[in-house]
Write a protein that holds these residues in place. Structure first.
Motif, PDB file in Angstrom:
ATOM      1  N   LEU A 200       2.540  -2.991   9.700  1.00  0.00           N
ATOM      2  CA  LEU A 200       3.995  -3.198   9.735  1.00  0.00           C
ATOM      3  C   LEU A 200       4.658  -2.592   8.493  1.00  0.00           C
ATOM      4  CD1 LEU A 200       6.564  -4.467  10.936  1.00  0.00           C
ATOM      5  CD2 LEU A 200       5.971  -6.573   9.700  1.00  0.00           C
ATOM      6  N   GLY A 201       4.008  -2.756   7.346  1.00  0.00           N
ATOM      7  CA  GLY A 201       4.570  -2.211   6.120  1.00  0.00           C
ATOM      8  C   GLY A 201       4.746  -0.712   6.193  1.00  0.00           C
ATOM      9  N   ARG A 202       3.806  -0.038   6.833  1.00  0.00           N
ATOM     10  CA  ARG A 202       3.903   1.418   6.979  1.00  0.00           C
ATOM     11  C   ARG A 202       5.124   1.790   7.800  1.00  0.00           C
ATOM     12  NH1 ARG A 202      -0.041   4.873   5.914  1.00  0.00           N
ATOM     13  NH2 ARG A 202      -1.557   3.169   5.887  1.00  0.00           N
ATOM     14  N   GLU A 203       5.383   0.998   8.873  1.00  0.00           N
ATOM     15  CA  GLU A 203       6.556   1.248   9.720  1.00  0.00           C
ATOM     16  C   GLU A 203       7.848   1.099   8.930  1.00  0.00           C
ATOM     17  OE1 GLU A 203       6.777  -0.951  13.371  1.00  0.00           O
ATOM     18  OE2 GLU A 203       4.599  -0.895  13.638  1.00  0.00           O
ATOM     19  N   LEU A 204       7.855   0.191   7.972  1.00  0.00           N
ATOM     20  CA  LEU A 204       9.052  -0.082   7.183  1.00  0.00           C
ATOM     21  C   LEU A 204       9.188   0.872   5.995  1.00  0.00           C
ATOM     22  CD1 LEU A 204       8.833  -3.989   7.125  1.00  0.00           C
ATOM     23  CD2 LEU A 204      10.409  -2.593   8.480  1.00  0.00           C
ATOM     24  N   GLY A 205       8.193   1.710   5.783  1.00  0.00           N
ATOM     25  CA  GLY A 205       8.235   2.622   4.652  1.00  0.00           C
ATOM     26  C   GLY A 205       7.620   2.066   3.390  1.00  0.00           C
ATOM     27  N   TYR A 206       6.937   0.910   3.515  1.00  0.00           N
ATOM     28  CA  TYR A 206       6.279   0.278   2.377  1.00  0.00           C
ATOM     29  C   TYR A 206       4.852  -0.095   2.785  1.00  0.00           C
ATOM     30  CZ  TYR A 206      10.968   0.048   0.475  1.00  0.00           C
ATOM     31  OH  TYR A 206      12.224   0.389   0.014  1.00  0.00           O
ATOM     32  N   PRO A 207       3.978   0.897   2.899  1.00  0.00           N
ATOM     33  CA  PRO A 207       2.607   0.614   3.336  1.00  0.00           C
ATOM     34  C   PRO A 207       1.906  -0.345   2.384  1.00  0.00           C
ATOM     35  CG  PRO A 207       2.773   2.816   2.408  1.00  0.00           C
ATOM     36  CD  PRO A 207       4.167   2.316   2.560  1.00  0.00           C
ATOM     37  N   THR A 208       1.142  -1.258   2.946  1.00  0.00           N
ATOM     38  CA  THR A 208       0.483  -2.270   2.119  1.00  0.00           C
ATOM     39  C   THR A 208      -1.030  -2.265   2.338  1.00  0.00           C
ATOM     40  OG1 THR A 208       0.787  -3.980   3.822  1.00  0.00           O
ATOM     41  CG2 THR A 208       2.486  -3.804   2.111  1.00  0.00           C
ATOM     42  N   ALA A 209      -1.729  -2.680   1.301  1.00  0.00           N
ATOM     43  CA  ALA A 209      -3.163  -2.942   1.397  1.00  0.00           C
ATOM     44  C   ALA A 209      -3.335  -4.445   1.574  1.00  0.00           C
ATOM     45  CB  ALA A 209      -3.872  -2.462   0.127  1.00  0.00           C
ATOM     46  N   ASN A 210      -3.917  -4.835   2.704  1.00  0.00           N
ATOM     47  CA  ASN A 210      -4.187  -6.245   2.957  1.00  0.00           C
ATOM     48  C   ASN A 210      -5.489  -6.636   2.268  1.00  0.00           C
ATOM     49  OD1 ASN A 210      -2.285  -5.418   5.106  1.00  0.00           O
ATOM     50  ND2 ASN A 210      -2.570  -7.524   5.795  1.00  0.00           N
ATOM     51  N   ILE A 211      -5.459  -7.758   1.574  1.00  0.00           N
ATOM     52  CA  ILE A 211      -6.603  -8.142   0.741  1.00  0.00           C
ATOM     53  C   ILE A 211      -7.275  -9.398   1.286  1.00  0.00           C
ATOM     54  CG2 ILE A 211      -7.324  -8.766  -1.599  1.00  0.00           C
ATOM     55  CD1 ILE A 211      -4.483  -7.452  -2.345  1.00  0.00           C
ATOM     56  N   GLU A 212      -8.582  -9.308   1.405  1.00  0.00           N
ATOM     57  CA  GLU A 212      -9.404 -10.465   1.766  1.00  0.00           C
ATOM     58  C   GLU A 212     -10.089 -10.931   0.487  1.00  0.00           C
ATOM     59  OE1 GLU A 212     -13.232 -10.383   4.275  1.00  0.00           O
ATOM     60  OE2 GLU A 212     -11.626 -10.815   5.709  1.00  0.00           O
ATOM     61  N   VAL A 213      -9.680 -12.080  -0.008  1.00  0.00           N
ATOM     62  CA  VAL A 213     -10.156 -12.562  -1.301  1.00  0.00           C
ATOM     63  C   VAL A 213     -11.615 -12.990  -1.206  1.00  0.00           C
ATOM     64  CG1 VAL A 213      -9.785 -14.319  -3.078  1.00  0.00           C
ATOM     65  CG2 VAL A 213      -7.839 -13.230  -1.999  1.00  0.00           C
ATOM     66  N   ASP A 214     -12.334 -12.814  -2.315  1.00  0.00           N
ATOM     67  CA  ASP A 214     -13.783 -13.000  -2.332  1.00  0.00           C
ATOM     68  C   ASP A 214     -14.250 -14.410  -1.973  1.00  0.00           C
ATOM     69  OD1 ASP A 214     -14.150 -10.392  -3.015  1.00  0.00           O
ATOM     70  OD2 ASP A 214     -14.406 -10.751  -5.148  1.00  0.00           O
ATOM     71  N   SER A 215     -13.503 -15.426  -2.344  1.00  0.00           N
ATOM     72  CA  SER A 215     -13.982 -16.796  -2.156  1.00  0.00           C
ATOM     73  C   SER A 215     -12.889 -17.680  -1.584  1.00  0.00           C
ATOM     74  CB  SER A 215     -14.441 -17.375  -3.496  1.00  0.00           C
ATOM     75  OG  SER A 215     -14.674 -18.764  -3.402  1.00  0.00           O
ATOM     76  N   ARG A 216     -13.275 -18.574  -0.688  1.00  0.00           N
ATOM     77  CA  ARG A 216     -12.298 -19.517  -0.125  1.00  0.00           C
ATOM     78  C   ARG A 216     -11.863 -20.555  -1.156  1.00  0.00           C
ATOM     79  NH1 ARG A 216     -14.684 -24.296   2.384  1.00  0.00           N
ATOM     80  NH2 ARG A 216     -16.942 -24.346   2.069  1.00  0.00           N
ATOM     81  N   TYR A 217     -12.584 -20.639  -2.263  1.00  0.00           N
ATOM     82  CA  TYR A 217     -12.227 -21.588  -3.318  1.00  0.00           C
ATOM     83  C   TYR A 217     -11.275 -20.994  -4.351  1.00  0.00           C
ATOM     84  CZ  TYR A 217     -16.163 -24.222  -1.462  1.00  0.00           C
ATOM     85  OH  TYR A 217     -17.018 -24.902  -0.626  1.00  0.00           O
ATOM     86  N   LYS A 218     -11.026 -19.695  -4.255  1.00  0.00           N
ATOM     87  CA  LYS A 218     -10.162 -19.034  -5.223  1.00  0.00           C
ATOM     88  C   LYS A 218      -8.713 -19.466  -5.021  1.00  0.00           C
ATOM     89  CE  LYS A 218      -8.832 -15.650  -8.086  1.00  0.00           C
ATOM     90  NZ  LYS A 218      -9.191 -15.522  -9.496  1.00  0.00           N
ATOM     91  N   LEU A 219      -8.038 -19.800  -6.105  1.00  0.00           N
ATOM     92  CA  LEU A 219      -6.641 -20.242  -6.018  1.00  0.00           C
ATOM     93  C   LEU A 219      -5.738 -19.047  -5.740  1.00  0.00           C
ATOM     94  CD1 LEU A 219      -4.868 -22.798  -8.282  1.00  0.00           C
ATOM     95  CD2 LEU A 219      -3.710 -20.711  -7.610  1.00  0.00           C
ATOM     96  N   ILE A 220      -4.969 -19.157  -4.672  1.00  0.00           N
ATOM     97  CA  ILE A 220      -3.960 -18.154  -4.324  1.00  0.00           C
ATOM     98  C   ILE A 220      -2.602 -18.726  -4.722  1.00  0.00           C
ATOM     99  CG2 ILE A 220      -2.977 -16.702  -2.513  1.00  0.00           C
ATOM    100  CD1 ILE A 220      -6.003 -16.293  -3.039  1.00  0.00           C
ATOM    101  N   PRO A 221      -1.844 -18.028  -5.563  1.00  0.00           N
ATOM    102  CA  PRO A 221      -0.530 -18.554  -5.969  1.00  0.00           C
ATOM    103  C   PRO A 221       0.392 -18.812  -4.775  1.00  0.00           C
ATOM    104  CG  PRO A 221      -1.199 -16.779  -7.418  1.00  0.00           C
ATOM    105  CD  PRO A 221      -2.185 -16.798  -6.273  1.00  0.00           C
ATOM    106  N   ALA A 222       1.499 -19.486  -5.036  1.00  0.00           N
ATOM    107  CA  ALA A 222       2.443 -19.880  -3.990  1.00  0.00           C
ATOM    108  C   ALA A 222       3.005 -18.663  -3.257  1.00  0.00           C
ATOM    109  CB  ALA A 222       3.583 -20.690  -4.609  1.00  0.00           C
ATOM    110  N   ASP A 223       3.466 -18.888  -2.035  1.00  0.00           N
ATOM    111  CA  ASP A 223       4.037 -17.815  -1.217  1.00  0.00           C
ATOM    112  C   ASP A 223       5.233 -17.174  -1.925  1.00  0.00           C
ATOM    113  OD1 ASP A 223       2.187 -18.561   0.627  1.00  0.00           O
ATOM    114  OD2 ASP A 223       3.599 -19.298   2.129  1.00  0.00           O
ATOM    115  N   GLY A 224       5.398 -15.871  -1.685  1.00  0.00           N
ATOM    116  CA  GLY A 224       6.540 -15.164  -2.243  1.00  0.00           C
ATOM    117  C   GLY A 224       6.193 -13.744  -2.614  1.00  0.00           C
ATOM    118  N   ILE A 225       7.109 -13.111  -3.351  1.00  0.00           N
ATOM    119  CA  ILE A 225       6.961 -11.730  -3.791  1.00  0.00           C
ATOM    120  C   ILE A 225       6.715 -11.716  -5.298  1.00  0.00           C
ATOM    121  CG2 ILE A 225       8.064  -9.462  -3.953  1.00  0.00           C
ATOM    122  CD1 ILE A 225       7.591 -10.164  -1.121  1.00  0.00           C
ATOM    123  N   TYR A 226       5.752 -10.886  -5.729  1.00  0.00           N
ATOM    124  CA  TYR A 226       5.361 -10.833  -7.134  1.00  0.00           C
ATOM    125  C   TYR A 226       5.339  -9.391  -7.636  1.00  0.00           C
ATOM    126  CZ  TYR A 226       3.609 -15.606  -6.427  1.00  0.00           C
ATOM    127  OH  TYR A 226       3.491 -16.938  -6.147  1.00  0.00           O
TER     128      TYR A 226
END
Length: 319
Positions: A200-226
């Motif tokens: 979808l990002g490519r369609e919008l002109g902002y292609p993104t790399a989707n990341i699969e984090v190494d561990s399910r225990y790793k803390l992912i910061p709150a939703d939003g843009i960084y």
């Protein structure tokens, strides 16, 4: 740095200067302990040894509690300790059986019998052994009998805030990136593999790399843009990161995707590291894709400004 994955693997070293703990985040409080460890080792022609436990003790002692998230995977922690100049890392598997070891057994069998500790450095209010019965006072009482000295590092405060891994986790969970960086002494980071998305990002002109984090225990910061920087193949790129379920397209799964600026390379299957520098805005649902695209342009402009400001501040600090 040499890594030992069990007590049986460990080979004694010269004048072992030792500390132990979970060291989640390797934050500024941990860094103070590590710096003292290296200082003592250098003065006494010794070698630094860090004992850490994996999995995190809370995961073993309270398996019913699935809420704990960690600042580091073991691999990330090892890399941070190596960067701090530690020579030996002993990873002890933390099990229910290990949790039953008395503090005296820990001293006799591990600190003395296995490692041959000559100097032990511990953090403020450090506890160890069954039911956390071991303390600095007990160590001081036993140190002379076993031939090692012990030193306690006072609590590390930053701007009158006591530094702890739990406070950093709390900051990240509410998007308070500035506090997390302040207490960590560096940007918070996560590493993962780039996986296929729906483009979808490519369609919008902002292609993104989707990341699969190494561990399910790793803390992912709150939703939003960084505003972030991205480490790939020993190079650093600027970018903006999105965390969330993508409500504009009625998404249901939380994703982590980064738009890397001035980058055009197929990196599917490769690993990248994201460094968090600033929270820009909360996630929201837009009326249509055009509105989302306009916001992404503003997000990119804001990200560029933020990262330029950070670079200027760093440059001034180095002059």
């Amino acid at each position: 740095m040499k890594i030992y994955h069990s007590l049986e693997d460990f080979s004694r070293v010269t004048n072992a200067v030792v500390t132990s703990g979970t060291f989640d985040g390797v934050h500024v409080g941990h860094q103070k302990i590590l710096h003292r460890l290296k200082e003592i080792a250098l003065k006494n022609n010794g070698e630094t040894v860090v004992i850490t436990f994996w999995p995190h003790p809370q995961m073993v002692l309270h398996p019913e509690n699935h809420s704990l998230r960690l600042l580091n995977t073991f691999e990330e922690k090892a890399a941070l300790l190596k960067a701090e100049g530690i020579q030996h890392l002993l990873r002890i598997e933390f099990t229910k059986e290990f949790s039953q070891i008395s503090s005296l057994d820990f001293i006799q069998n591990i600190l003395v019998g296995t490692i041959g500790t000559k100097k032990l450095v511990i953090g403020y209010d450090h506890r160890f052994g069954h039911n956390r019965e071991g303390s600095f006072e007990q160590l001081k009482l036993n140190a002379a009998n076993y031939g090692f000295d012990v030193e306690e590092i006072s609590r590390q405060d930053v701007d009158h805030i006591s530094v702890s891994s739990s406070k950093i986790r709390q900051a990240l969970e509410i998007s308070d990136i500035e506090t997390a960086i302040h207490l960590l002494g560096k940007p918070y980071s996560l590493t993962g593999q780039v996986v296929q998305g729906d483009k979808l990002g490519r369609e919008l002109g902002y292609p993104t790399a989707n990341i699969e984090v190494d561990s399910r225990y790793k803390l992912i910061p709150a939703d939003g843009i960084y505003a972030v920087t991205v480490g790939y193949e020993n190079k650093i790129f600027k970018g903006m990161l999105y965390i969330g379920p993508r409500p504009t397209v009625n998404g249901t799964q939380r994703v982590i995707e980064v738009n890397i600026f001035d980058f055009n390379k197929d990196i599917y299957g490769d690993r990248i590291t994201i460094n968090f520098h600033k929270f820009l805005r909360e996630d929201k649902k837009f009326d249509n894709l055009d509105s989302l695209k306009q916001q992404l342009q503003r997000d990119k402009e804001n990200t560029v400004k933020v990262l330029e400001t950070i670079n200027c501040a760093k440059s001034q600090g180095n002059t």
